[in-house]
Enzyme design. Sequence first.
Site, short mmCIF file in Angstrom:
data_model
loop_
_atom_site.label_atom_id
_atom_site.label_comp_id
_atom_site.label_asym_id
_atom_site.label_seq_id
_atom_site.Cartn_x
_atom_site.Cartn_y
_atom_site.Cartn_z
CG HIS A 118 -3.34 -2.72 -1.96
ND1 HIS A 118 -4.45 -3.52 -2.27
CD2 HIS A 118 -2.39 -3.29 -1.92
CE1 HIS A 118 -3.91 -4.58 -2.64
NE2 HIS A 118 -2.74 -4.55 -2.60
CD GLU A 119 1.31 -1.14 -1.88
OE1 GLU A 119 1.79 -1.84 -0.83
OE2 GLU A 119 0.80 -1.53 -2.91
CG HIS A 146 0.31 -5.36 1.28
ND1 HIS A 146 -0.20 -6.60 1.16
CD2 HIS A 146 0.11 -5.02 0.03
CE1 HIS A 146 -0.73 -7.00 0.08
NE2 HIS A 146 -0.46 -5.94 -0.87
CG HIS A 161 -3.00 -9.41 -2.91
ND1 HIS A 161 -1.65 -9.51 -3.40
CD2 HIS A 161 -2.89 -7.96 -2.88
CE1 HIS A 161 -1.11 -8.68 -3.61
NE2 HIS A 161 -1.63 -7.56 -3.12
#
Length: 279
Positions: free
Chosen positions: A176-177, A180, A186
């Site tokens: 997830h990070e 980014h 998101h």
Amino acid sequence: MERIVLLCLVSTCLLAVHAQKLLFSPKWVPVGYKEREVRGDLTAMDEIIKANEIHAPQFIDSASSLRDGDIAVSTGRRSKVCFARICLWSKSVDGFVYVAYRLSPNYTELESRMIKRGMESIERGTCVRFVPRTHQEDFIDIKPKSGCWSYLGIRGGRQTVSLQNPDCLRLGVITHEFMHALGFVHEQSRFDRDKYVTIMWPNIWRDRLRNFEKFRTDTLDLPYDYSSVMHFGMYTYSQSGEPTIIPKNSNNIRLGQVTSLSKIDKLKINKLYDCDDMD
């Protein structure tokens, strides 16, 4: 005067006790977290929130703060623009996108392997390759700072990705990070999200409403991805244990991922970075 001083001291002590109770209370996580943990419907974002609400400060330093729960934003910098191609990592002549990284020596060997598993999860089926930094000017600096967070897209020079140990060292959180860092926001931040989900505003923590804003990001002509690792869970930031996001037209859709990228997540990477067919 002595009474006033005494009252102030008592008040200060009570506030300190209250703060201590709040900090160490099991409720200092999203309401319903434990129940959902038992049911097994947690998402990567739930894990991130659990870590960040306890550990990560609202302001990372004098120049940056957290937005949307785990996106680091520099003061005065409109980071949402970085979904555009001006904030992408460079593509090499061989067709791959090489993201240089430096891994903190404060991680154990086991923790380092878990972080590299997150990198490999993104590499499979995409043209992105994470490489240890040698001479590269632009690189991600992976550190066990407070909480789980990343800047959005390439910033130029060194940029931190915080993966606190052990709370953030879960495969879904790591990927997830890194998403980014590659430039992805998101999923429910898409400007067209109201066609697919309903935001239950009354159920959201009052001071976290801003985390549900929409942004004019590029959808890349891909379908809305309910199962994206970048999607909030159904109960994210719930103040009452009631859903904060409800899928439209179906009660059987699960939101988010806990361990890996979805198929559409990989398609997003390949479309954003103009990768050739990697299947």
